[in-house]
Design a protein around this motif. Structure first.
Motif, PDB file in Angstrom:
ATOM      1  N   GLY A 246      -5.208   2.927  -7.846  1.00  0.00           N
ATOM      2  CA  GLY A 246      -5.018   2.015  -6.723  1.00  0.00           C
ATOM      3  C   GLY A 246      -4.973   2.795  -5.423  1.00  0.00           C
ATOM      4  N   PHE A 247      -3.991   3.688  -5.315  1.00  0.00           N
ATOM      5  CA  PHE A 247      -3.850   4.601  -4.173  1.00  0.00           C
ATOM      6  C   PHE A 247      -3.695   3.859  -2.847  1.00  0.00           C
ATOM      7  CE2 PHE A 247      -6.680   6.487  -7.405  1.00  0.00           C
ATOM      8  CZ  PHE A 247      -5.804   7.430  -7.908  1.00  0.00           C
ATOM      9  N   GLY A 248      -3.367   2.574  -2.896  1.00  0.00           N
ATOM     10  CA  GLY A 248      -3.273   1.774  -1.669  1.00  0.00           C
ATOM     11  C   GLY A 248      -4.490   0.884  -1.477  1.00  0.00           C
TER      12      GLY A 248
ATOM     13  N   THR B  24      -6.693   0.461   5.925  1.00  0.00           N
ATOM     14  CA  THR B  24      -5.612   0.178   4.973  1.00  0.00           C
ATOM     15  C   THR B  24      -4.897   1.441   4.534  1.00  0.00           C
ATOM     16  OG1 THR B  24      -5.054  -1.227   3.084  1.00  0.00           O
ATOM     17  CG2 THR B  24      -6.856   0.322   2.758  1.00  0.00           C
ATOM     18  N   PHE B  25      -3.935   1.226   3.648  1.00  0.00           N
ATOM     19  CA  PHE B  25      -3.159   2.322   3.080  1.00  0.00           C
ATOM     20  C   PHE B  25      -4.036   3.162   2.165  1.00  0.00           C
ATOM     21  CE2 PHE B  25      -0.804  -1.703   3.162  1.00  0.00           C
ATOM     22  CZ  PHE B  25      -0.008  -1.442   4.246  1.00  0.00           C
ATOM     23  N   MET B  26      -3.929   4.466   2.301  1.00  0.00           N
ATOM     24  CA  MET B  26      -4.521   5.367   1.317  1.00  0.00           C
ATOM     25  C   MET B  26      -3.502   6.470   1.090  1.00  0.00           C
ATOM     26  SD  MET B  26      -8.068   7.582   1.272  1.00  0.00           S
ATOM     27  CE  MET B  26      -9.148   6.203   1.426  1.00  0.00           C
ATOM     28  N   ARG B  27      -3.119   6.655  -0.122  1.00  0.00           N
ATOM     29  CA  ARG B  27      -2.077   7.601  -0.548  1.00  0.00           C
ATOM     30  C   ARG B  27      -1.455   8.408   0.603  1.00  0.00           C
ATOM     31  NH1 ARG B  27      -2.960  10.684  -6.186  1.00  0.00           N
ATOM     32  NH2 ARG B  27      -0.834  10.558  -6.946  1.00  0.00           N
ATOM     33  N   ALA B  28      -0.186   8.149   0.846  1.00  0.00           N
ATOM     34  CA  ALA B  28       0.518   8.717   1.990  1.00  0.00           C
ATOM     35  C   ALA B  28      -0.266   8.493   3.279  1.00  0.00           C
ATOM     36  CB  ALA B  28       0.826  10.197   1.795  1.00  0.00           C
ATOM     37  N   PRO B  29      -0.548   7.205   3.580  1.00  0.00           N
ATOM     38  CA  PRO B  29      -1.270   6.931   4.820  1.00  0.00           C
ATOM     39  C   PRO B  29      -0.435   7.477   5.969  1.00  0.00           C
ATOM     40  CG  PRO B  29      -0.221   4.923   4.006  1.00  0.00           C
ATOM     41  CD  PRO B  29      -0.030   5.975   2.954  1.00  0.00           C
TER      42      PRO B  29
ATOM     43  N   PHE C 124       5.638  -4.915  -4.604  1.00  0.00           N
ATOM     44  CA  PHE C 124       4.301  -4.350  -4.792  1.00  0.00           C
ATOM     45  C   PHE C 124       4.424  -2.859  -5.120  1.00  0.00           C
ATOM     46  CE2 PHE C 124       3.749  -1.823  -0.900  1.00  0.00           C
ATOM     47  CZ  PHE C 124       4.890  -2.199  -0.222  1.00  0.00           C
ATOM     48  N   ALA C 125       3.339  -2.289  -5.642  1.00  0.00           N
ATOM     49  CA  ALA C 125       3.328  -0.842  -5.885  1.00  0.00           C
ATOM     50  C   ALA C 125       2.733  -0.175  -4.664  1.00  0.00           C
ATOM     51  CB  ALA C 125       2.491  -0.522  -7.114  1.00  0.00           C
ATOM     52  N   GLY C 126       3.570   0.466  -3.892  1.00  0.00           N
ATOM     53  CA  GLY C 126       3.092   1.122  -2.677  1.00  0.00           C
ATOM     54  C   GLY C 126       4.262   1.783  -2.010  1.00  0.00           C
ATOM     55  N   GLY C 127       3.966   2.680  -1.097  1.00  0.00           N
ATOM     56  CA  GLY C 127       5.042   3.375  -0.415  1.00  0.00           C
ATOM     57  C   GLY C 127       5.922   4.155  -1.379  1.00  0.00           C
TER      58      GLY C 127
HETATM   59 MO1  MOS Z   1       0.285   3.629  -1.508  1.00  0.00          MO
HETATM   60  S1  MOS Z   1      -1.083   4.208  -0.081  1.00  0.00           S
HETATM   61  O1  MOS Z   1       1.445   2.871  -0.507  1.00  0.00           O
HETATM   62  O2  MOS Z   1      -0.464   2.677  -2.695  1.00  0.00           O
END
Ligand code: MOS
Length: 761
Positions: A267-269, A374-379, A529-532
């Motif tokens: 996913g990576f965001g 958008t978000f991309m791993r450690a945006p 959600f899965a993020g951050g």
């Molecule tokens: Mo991460 S860029 O918050 O999936």
């Protein structure tokens, strides 16, 4: 057999190599043990179904036709040849698409929205970016749909578009806030202090666009049930938000939309928000009146899904001879669009990493006519640490102080801008251990050579904030001595299911193979959600609250005939398959015994975690030290990473095996960001030119050396289970460590990513 049953069956056959004996687990505990992933076997055997792989009867297939212009209006869309193509069932354009409501924007701070962009989906003739879907072609097979998509003819009335980041930089403006945090921070007078400083660096760093390339391209299968309810298999990091948002768009009850995503192929965001494909699939399924699959091509992911925006950052540092920073400036510009709301938070790391007398931190944005960023791993943190950690290295050479020592000298006693204490911070220890293991020795630039290769070493700090969000879980303990934990959470391959089974089994005092975990389904209790990098902390807090509730309910059931009679929740502990008195170890009863005696098949509870007050009270983050060695070909400028060690400080590590894998994955993605990846963007047309893996170069095996991972494993007493997030920190600091090593090898400072051969000219 359900997915969960399949996972559990696999898991029960599997003997984790270093796991404690299940029967004595209570004495050892599962948390902190290197269990193999419970879903690992399913995945390597190809038995784990991904979104595009569900067997649904009477399935039709869809493909998208994308706009080839950047801005304007569709004057005429001619689908007559496409309609006649073999196998075509329906072609959906803005002219015949069902009328739906506008999407609800995703808000990382909470809320139920999922959409990456607020634009109406196929409701108007307007074109907003080069690559916007203009038609959905539905056919009997995928190939027929793809072939017919090429036959859709569109006449556009084009309008002037803003696509050049460089051209718009001078009119950049500060956003209202950045993910709810202040856009600008001024402490003292940093410019004056920089001017007065005995030692200073003041440079501009640039990073390019990057695009998402998860192994699994975005895919959706939508199944309507009598127009009233909808089941969606969707590759998403936010099942619950997607179900809520689709319900809003189609004007049906949230309970009527079920989003299923037990497996997500990366996913990576890129799957953190909902892109057009998901709603388009549900819309077209309605039109064709059949279950429909919309599986996006690799090129489609480039057209439809945003990525990192370009950035231009200034970092200025001033110091006295002792190395203490007198001033720290980090400012710059990124791009976004008018139809989304995401400023890449590249100044977040510097808000928490170093002590300085004077600070100036500020960000500006420009609005481009592109797909939503958008978000991309450690945006933000990944590109921000490239600039800041390069600048620190540059200053270290000016001062003739070892770069690790310079960081130690400026280690803050408390959060430098928030004026609160750190909940936990052992970055200096991570550096100490890393330097020892790596064999750190700072050498003069361009002093090491191995044949045609110039050799150099570099370090950089890794940083990612701590996040926890409110989440809900359900736990059922059955009379047969098994337990099921349920939450709509996501497993993108990080080990979510594995660590939560470890956690729940330990907390319930049950052998691990008697605990199962059901997830990836919006019908389950809503998880964040899965993020951050929030998910493990959020799930742990929700599951802990739920287990407490279910044990309290169980205790209320025991009655007068139990050895536990009269005991309060505070007096008991869960172990050996039941609950026991803390004071008198002989007093207790198994779950099976209690439930059988009271004649219940199970006891069940649902609970929601507390608000994450720890984030307000403390400065919380994950920290790390990245060490690398590079070899640069003296003639061609080819850069090879030859050695890597990451030393992390992320609180308690729940599972060394899955955690090490997360750190490694982040570092590999960072190597791509530093050396090979770059979205080539035609600034005249606003079109991505390298929309394929043949031309967008993600690192392959030969680009990646063995990556050694160590970590402090010091728990944070203010965080649930002592843990901090680990999903994103791995990528941070990587590009800077490489740029610093490249300087050490060659004497050439490269301030623009990616570090390709041409930059050495
Ligand atoms: Mo991460 S860029 O918050 O999936």
């Amino acid at each position: 057999m359900s997915i969960t049953q399949k996972i559990m069956e696999t898991f029960m056959q599997y003997k984790p190599d270093q796991a404690p004996d299940p029967l004595t687990q209570n004495k050892h505990g599962y948390v902190g043990k290197p269990l193999s992933r419970v879903d690992g076997q399913l995945k390597v055997k190809g038995e784990a179904p991904f979104s595009a792989e569900y067997k649904v009867e009477n399935l039709a297939y869809a493909a998208i036709a994308y706009s080839s212009v950047t801005k304007g209006k569709i004057k005429k869309i001619d689908v007559s040849s496409a309609e006649k193509a073999h196998g075509v069932l329906v072609i959906m354009t803005h002219e015949n698409a069902p009328k739906i409501n506008d999407p609800l924007l995703f808000n990382p701070g909470g809320g139920k929205g999922a959409a990456a962009s607020a634009l109406p989906i196929l409701q108007q003739a307007d074109v907003h970016w080069n690559g916007q879907p203009v038609a959905v072609i539905v056919a009997q097979t995928q190939d027929q749909a793809e072939a017919a998509a090429k036959l859709v003819e569109v006449e556009y009335e084009t309008a002037a578009a803003s696509v050049s980041f460089d051209a718009l930089k001078k009119i950049a403006k500060p956003p209202a806030n950045i993910l709810g945090e202040p856009t600008e921070i001024k402490i003292g007078d940093a410019e004056t202090a920089i001017n007065a400083a005995k030692f200073k660096v003041d440079n501009i760093y640039r990073t390019p666009r990057y695009n998402h390339n998860a192994i699994e391209p975005h895919a959706t299968i939508a199944v309507w049930h009598d127009d009233k309810s909808l089941t969606v298999f969707d590759s998403t990091q936010a099942t619950y938000n997607v179900s809520y948002t689709l319900a809003e768009m189609f004007g049906i009850q949230p309970e009527a939309v079920r989003v299923i995503a037990p497996f997500v192929g990366g996913g990576f965001g890129g799957k953190g928000t909902m892109w057009w494909n998901t709603a388009l699939c549900a819309m077209a399924a309605k039109v064709v009146n059949r279950p429909l699959k919309l599986s996006i091509s690799r090129e489609g992911v480039f057209r439809l899904v945003g990525g990192r925006t370009p950035s231009e950052q200034r970092v200025a540092l001033g110091a006295e001879s002792d190395g203490k920073f007198t001033a720290l400036i980090h400012t710059g510009i990124t791009a976004t669009t008018t139809h989304n709301n995401f400023t890449e938070q590249f100044t977040f790391p510097v808000r928490h990493l170093y002590a300085a007398e004077n600070f100036y931190i500020g960000q500006k944005i420009v609005n481009l006519d592109t797909v939503a960023n958008t978000f991309m791993r450690a945006p933000g943190e990944s590109i921000g640490t490239f600039a800041v950690e390069s600048a620190i290295d540059e200053l270290a050479y000016e001062l003739k102080i070892d770069p690790i020592e310079l960081r130690r000298i400026n280690e803050p006693a408390k959060d430098p801008v928030r004026d609160v204490a750190f909940s936990m911070r052992n970055l200096t220890e991570a550096y100490r251990r890393g330097a020892e293991k790596f064999g750190w020795k700072h050498q003069t630039p361009r002093s090491q050579k191995d044949g045609k290769w110039l050799v150099g070493q570099g370090v950089a700090t890794a940083y990612y904030p701590y996040y926890r969000f409110v989440s809900t879980a359900r736990v059922r303990i059955s009379a047969d001595g098994t337990a099921v934990v349920q939450t709509s959470t996501h497993e993108m391959g990080m080990g979510t299911a594995t660590v939560q089974i470890q956690h729940a089994a330990q907390r319930l005092g049950l052998p691990i193979h008697q605990v199962s975990f059901e997830y990836g389904d919006s019908n389950l209790p809503p998880a964040s959600f899965a993020g951050g990098s929030n998910q493990t902390a959020s799930n742990v807090a929700a599951i802990a609250a739920t287990i407490e509730k279910v044990l309290r309910e169980l205790l209320a059931l025991v009655g007068d005939n139990s050895p536990l009679a009269g005991l309060k929740y505070e007096d008991i502990e869960a172990r050996d398959g039941g609950i026991f008195s803390k004071k008198d170890s002989s007093k207790g009863e198994t779950y099976t015994s209690i439930l059988q005696r009271v004649g219940q098949d199970y006891v069940e509870a649902e609970a929601t975690s507390s608000e994450p007050s720890e984030m307000q009270e403390y400065s919380m983050g994950s920290y790390g030290a990245q060490f690398c060695e590079v070899r640069v070909n003296e003639k061609s400028g080819e850069v090879r990473v030859s050695r890597w060690l990451g030393s992390f400080d992320c609180g308690k590590i729940l599972n060394p095996k899955t955690a090490t894998s997360q750190f490694r994955g982040g570092i590999i993605m960072g190597i791509g960001m530093a050396l090979t990846e770059e979205t080539l963007f035609d600034e005249r047309k606003g079109r991505i030119m390298n929309a394929s893996l043949a031309e967008y170069h993600v690192p392959v095996n030969l680009d990646v050396p063995h990556i050694e991972i160590i970590y402090n494993d010091i728990p944070d007493e203010h965080a649930p289970l002592g843990l901090h997030g680990i999903g994103e920190i791995g990528i941070t600091g990587v590009a800077a460590a490489i740029a610093n090593a490249v300087f050490n090898a060659t004497g050439k400072r490269i301030r623009e990513l990616p570090i390709t051969l041409d930059k050495f000219l």
